[in-house]
Design an enzyme around this catalytic site. Structure first.
Site, short mmCIF file in Angstrom:
data_model
loop_
_atom_site.label_atom_id
_atom_site.label_comp_id
_atom_site.label_asym_id
_atom_site.label_seq_id
_atom_site.Cartn_x
_atom_site.Cartn_y
_atom_site.Cartn_z
N ASN A 9 101.94 -53.32 15.35
CA ASN A 9 102.06 -52.97 14.07
C ASN A 9 101.37 -54.04 13.39
O ASN A 9 99.90 -55.35 13.13
CB ASN A 9 103.57 -54.49 14.06
N TRP A 10 100.14 -52.53 11.98
CA TRP A 10 98.98 -53.07 12.22
C TRP A 10 99.22 -53.35 10.50
O TRP A 10 98.28 -54.11 9.70
CB TRP A 10 98.22 -51.58 11.62
N LYS A 11 100.21 -53.42 10.42
CA LYS A 11 100.59 -54.28 8.85
C LYS A 11 100.02 -53.27 7.61
O LYS A 11 99.97 -52.46 8.34
CB LYS A 11 100.82 -55.97 8.76
N HIS A 95 111.62 -55.82 9.18
CA HIS A 95 110.20 -56.52 9.96
C HIS A 95 110.81 -58.05 8.68
O HIS A 95 110.72 -57.84 7.54
CB HIS A 95 108.99 -55.82 9.52
N GLU A 97 108.94 -59.88 7.24
CA GLU A 97 108.15 -59.97 5.70
C GLU A 97 108.41 -59.11 4.42
O GLU A 97 108.52 -59.16 3.67
CB GLU A 97 105.97 -59.34 5.72
N GLU A 166 112.18 -61.99 16.83
CA GLU A 166 110.83 -62.66 15.85
C GLU A 166 110.99 -63.79 15.41
O GLU A 166 111.07 -63.34 14.26
CB GLU A 166 109.56 -61.23 15.20
N GLY A 172 101.60 -63.89 12.86
CA GLY A 172 101.28 -64.65 12.64
C GLY A 172 100.13 -65.87 12.71
O GLY A 172 99.50 -66.55 11.75
N SER A 210 103.05 -63.66 17.81
CA SER A 210 101.85 -64.18 18.10
C SER A 210 101.28 -63.95 19.45
O SER A 210 100.15 -64.38 20.20
CB SER A 210 101.66 -66.17 17.69
N GLY A 231 101.25 -58.04 16.54
CA GLY A 231 100.69 -58.00 15.54
C GLY A 231 99.10 -57.57 15.60
O GLY A 231 98.66 -56.90 15.45
N GLY A 232 98.29 -59.24 14.86
CA GLY A 232 97.04 -59.18 14.60
C GLY A 232 96.24 -59.10 16.04
O GLY A 232 95.71 -57.61 15.88
C1 PEP Z 1 104.69 -58.71 13.59
O1 PEP Z 1 103.66 -58.31 12.45
O2 PEP Z 1 105.76 -58.43 14.64
C2 PEP Z 1 103.61 -59.47 14.34
C3 PEP Z 1 104.26 -60.23 15.36
O3 PEP Z 1 102.63 -60.69 13.89
P1 PEP Z 1 101.67 -61.04 15.08
O4 PEP Z 1 101.15 -61.03 16.60
O5 PEP Z 1 100.05 -61.10 14.84
O6 PEP Z 1 102.68 -62.33 15.28
#
Ligand code: PEP
Length: 252
Positions: A9-11, A95, A97, A166, A172, A210, A231-232
């Site tokens: 997930n590049w966000k 998601h 967010e 999640e 994040g 994460s 994500g990251g």
């Molecule tokens: C996400 O945005 O779905 C996510 C899991 O982010 P991160 O891996 O950065 O926690």
């Protein structure tokens, strides 16, 4: 067992130049195998670029959201049919967010999943509890409620979705759930899906929050963790490839 899925997930990150470098590195390092699917869910303006970059490769494409509506006066929204035209196979829905900053409710998330399924797009349905909910002992109640809404709206099509657990406190933050914490929730979700469909084995339940190259193997070795939503770490080709390799090692 569902095929393992590692989805990035590049966000709201990327640029034409950065995307090209990242995707070329991913493709160069990817192993095309039958056991692990690797996908990137990118901001909508980059779908066309990704469609070209990934052509002829095993890298799959997804959107980060999808409209619950078919078409029409919904400024700023992207329909499932549009995602499909760019070759997207997945769309993240619900998601945290989007739930937090855009007020998305369980019902809207369920409707988005339905819109995706109607166009042959697999919704990656995100669910998860806040830290306060976990500390109040409400994790199971919250994730079951979120998943129940999607099951209620989508009936027998539920076997075509992907679920991503999640925990919001892990997204994040660098605070990964322990493999045991994640497995406990995945087992609850698996049982809920088993009661809802005769084909629960088709549904991949991903962990997200994460997930890094360092933590991937221990999470992915859990019996009910079928992959990751990343994500990251999906913005760094070596890290993302290492997570995909950890998934592959579990299947060997
Ligand atoms: C996400 O945005 O779905 C996510 C899991 O982010 P991160 O891996 O950065 O926690």
């Amino acid at each position: 067992m569902a095929k393992k899925l590692i989805a990035g997930n590049w966000k709201m990150n990327g640029s034409l130049a950065a995307n090209e470098a990242l995707v070329r590195a991913l493709i160069a390092g990817m192993v095309d195998d039958a056991n692990v699917t690797v996908a990137v869910c990118v901001p909508a303006p980059y779908l066309g670029q990704l469609q070209m970059l990934r052509a002829g490769t095993a890298l799959e494409l997804g959107g980060q959201d999808v409209s619950a509506h078919e078409q029409g006066a919904f400024t700023g929204e992207v329909s499932a049919a549009m995602l499909k035209e760019f070759g997207a196979r997945y769309a993240i829905v619900g998601h945290s967010e989007r739930r937090q900053y855009h007020g998305e409710t369980d019902t809207l998330v369920a409707d988005k999943a339905r819109a995706a399924l109607a166009h042959g797009i697999t919704p990656i349905v995100c669910i998860g509890e806040t830290l306060a909910e976990r500390e109040a002992g409400k994790t199971e109640e919250v994730v079951k409620r979120q998943l129940a809404a999607v099951i209620h709206t989508n009936g027998h099509c539920i076997s075509e979705i992907v679920v991503a657990y999640e925990p919001i406190w892990a997204i994040g933050t660098g605070k990964t759930a322990t493999p045991e914490q994640a497995q406990d929730v995945h087992a609850v979700l698996r049982a809920q899906l088993r009661a809802a469909t005769p084909h629960p084995e088709r549904i991949a339940i991903l962990y997200g929050g994460s997930m890094s190259a360092a933590h991937a193997a221990s999470l992915l070795s859990q019996p009910d963790i079928d992959g990751g939503l990343i994500g990251g770490a999906s913005l760094k080709a070596p890290d993302f490839l290492q997570i995909a390799a950890a998934a592959r090692a579990q299947q060997a």
